[in-house]
Write an enzyme that holds these catalytic residues in place. Structure first.
Site, short mmCIF file in Angstrom:
data_model
loop_
_atom_site.label_atom_id
_atom_site.label_comp_id
_atom_site.label_asym_id
_atom_site.label_seq_id
_atom_site.Cartn_x
_atom_site.Cartn_y
_atom_site.Cartn_z
N CYS A 1 -70.77 -7.55 -22.65
CA CYS A 1 -72.02 -7.50 -24.03
C CYS A 1 -71.13 -7.32 -25.10
O CYS A 1 -72.37 -7.16 -26.14
CB CYS A 1 -72.67 -6.75 -22.85
SG CYS A 1 -73.31 -6.60 -20.94
N LYS B 1 -81.89 -14.00 -12.41
CA LYS B 1 -81.53 -15.12 -14.02
C LYS B 1 -80.40 -15.74 -14.40
O LYS B 1 -80.11 -15.38 -13.96
CB LYS B 1 -81.16 -13.47 -14.07
CG LYS B 1 -81.40 -13.97 -16.56
CD LYS B 1 -80.85 -12.82 -17.44
CE LYS B 1 -80.81 -12.95 -18.45
NZ LYS B 1 -79.51 -12.45 -19.26
#
Length: 525
Positions: A133, A305
């Site tokens: 991230c 997702k």
């Protein structure tokens, strides 16, 4: 053709080591459609997309592939990201790369400006960091590891172990902006859309903001902190600044004044960066906050997702190779309520392609051009007296144009397409009821036949203009076949907000043969 109203809109800048999947494509075509609509409405429009090329993750990927970081990102951008724009027929005005000199120099100027204004200080830092991230994790985003990561703390998104980082960093005084941000959200309810996204951000900011570490000193693949070359600027700060650096912040005040502020369209997973950190940074620099941030939902495949790590990613070309770029754009922008999660399936795409594009819009276009060819030697006839049925078509067209524009203003592309589609349904129904083939059998009905076919041709002219930002390829072909290009000029220069005005296509315009716009698809399944 500009009304002077600035409409500057951005996609997020994409991380190039993630090969583009249909989620990236979804964001990009949504922004492109909004930009095309506003451009055609005469607004002073600018669409920006680009790539985010710094950070530790990129440095590690380059090393693993035996390349320097710059060689590695150059290869990824040229092989994967530029082609995506062509595949999806995207007409962006600019493409920014965070390794470009224009970006790096302007980032330094911005960070120096907020440092000079007293919003940055040096401090010690220790926290759990996810390289995937490129972000430090709060307690809520950390899970206990399972399986091979038993006993470790892992990222809730990537399920990979987090790294404990300890370093001297520079911090941005984000905590000082809590009240100003809450005031912004209250005074401009449309600053964050949809409402669910707004509520999430408001409660996050209300729960208290911590100062943000904005530099790293353990690696060097990034933009140097101007007053301390042993630090590079945190990749997210560098990335967010692209929206300002691309339109001349710091070196081209005229361009910056003309374009800024922007609308940002982002996936909901990066909403906080855009709706909290970014406006606070702009406030600290004494600049206007963005016009608005729109968070769209996720594309789900099989209920999950999409991500490359889980191999659920589907490349846009897998769809466009079979159905074409227009079908890709139409499907994702109409099948999913913009702002909510949506599920993708090949069956649904195939069914909509057949029903709405081939049988609905495509068949309407073919029939209209063919009947004008057959009954009026390919020349759009002069209408006679309009009946109530004809005037009903005119009302549907005018209402659809007005409603679609209002929906686009709200960033609800799906609602705009739904309203435009009422014209497709109305014209197909009108042909069925008025039976031009039956009228053609009796010379006494010649004037009525002319009125019916003019009505359908003019309705199709309005429809083509309204659909052009969504499906630029098919509408371009149809525009030429209707003879409209020769008579009215380029499709992209037609005023879209005036598309519903009746009587624009002049009688006497010559139509030409039209191959099916959405040919039957043979799928090998």
């Amino acid at each position: 053709m500009t009304s002077g109203r600035s409409f500057y809109i951005t996609t997020p800048i994409y991380y190039p080591s993630d090969v583009p999947h249909i989620g990236h494509g979804y964001t990009t075509v949504a922004v492109d459609t909004l930009a095309r609509w506003h451009r055609q409405a005469g607004d002073d429009t600018w669409m920006l997309t680009g790539t985010d090329e710094h950070g530790q993750k990129m440095m590690r990927a380059a090393a693993a592939n035996g390349a320097t970081p710059q060689e590695w990102v150059d290869r990824l951008v040229s092989e994967s990201w530029f082609p995506l724009l062509e595949t999806l027929d995207v007409a962006n005005d600019d493409f920014i790369r965070t390794t470009q000199e224009r970006h790096e120099e302007r980032v330094k100027a911005f960070v120096q400006a907020i440092y000079d204004r007293g919003y940055i200080y040096a401090g010690e830092f220790e926290a759990l960091y996810c390289v995937g991230c490129e972000e430090f994790k709060t307690e809520a985003e950390i899970l206990p590891g399972t399986g091979e990561f038993e006993g470790l703390k892992v990222c809730a998104i990537h399920s990979k172990p987090l790294e404990l980082l300890q370093e001297k960093n520079y911090f941005f005084k984000l905590s000082e902006f809590q009240d100003r941000l809450l005031e912004l959200y209250a005074s401009e309810p449309d600053f964050i859309r949809p409402e669910s996204a707004r509520n999430e951000v408001v409660s996050f900011v209300r729960s208290g903001l911590k100062d943000l570490s904005i530099s790293r000193s353990t690696f060097d693949w990034g933009i140097e902190v101007p007053w301390d070359d042993s630090h590079v600027i945190y990749v997210w700060v560098d990335a967010l600044l692209n929206y300002a650096t691309a339109v001349g912040y710091g070196t081209d005040p005229e361009q910056f004044a003309r374009r800024w502020p922007a609308y940002h369209v982002v996936g909901k997973d990066i909403l906080r960066f855009h709706a909290v950190i970014w406006p606070a940074m702009l406030m600290a620099a004494g600049l206007e906050v963005p016009r608005g941030v729109f968070a769209h939902g996720w594309l789900l495949v099989g209920g999950e997702k999409m991500s490359k790590s889980k191999l659920t990613g589907i490349a846009p070309s897998e769809i466009t190779d079979v159905f074409g770029s227009d079908a890709y754009r139409f499907y994702f922008l109409s099948a999913i309520a913009f702002g909510q999660d949506g599920s993708f399936s090949w069956e649904d795409l195939s069914a909509r392609y057949q029903a709405e594009l081939a049988n609905g819009f495509g068949n309407l276009a073919s029939r209209t051009v063919a009947m004008i060819g057959k009954y009026f030697d390919g020349v759009v006839p002069m209408p006679g007296t309009y009946t109530d049925a004809d005037r009903a078509v005119q009302t549907v067209v005018a209402d659809a144009a007005t409603a679609a524009d209002a929906a686009m203003e709200r960033f609800r592309i799906d609602e705009a397409i739904e309203r435009i589609w009422t014209i497709v349904d109305e014209l197909n129904g009108y042909i069925t009821v008025n039976e031009p083939w039956a009228l053609a059998k009796d010379e006494a009905n010649r004037e009525r036949l002319a009125t019916v076919l003019y009505t359908v041709a003019e309705g199709l002219r309005a429809l083509t203009v309204l659909l052009s930002p969504v499906m630029p390829a098919a509408t371009g072909i149809l525009w030429k076949a209707l003879g409209a290009e020769a008579a009215l000029g380029a499709l992209t220069s037609q005023p879209i907000r005036g598309a519903g005005t009746w009587g624009v296509l002049a009688p006497g315009t010559t139509v030409s043969a039209l191959a099916p716009l959405f040919p039957r698809v043979e799928q090998n399944s």
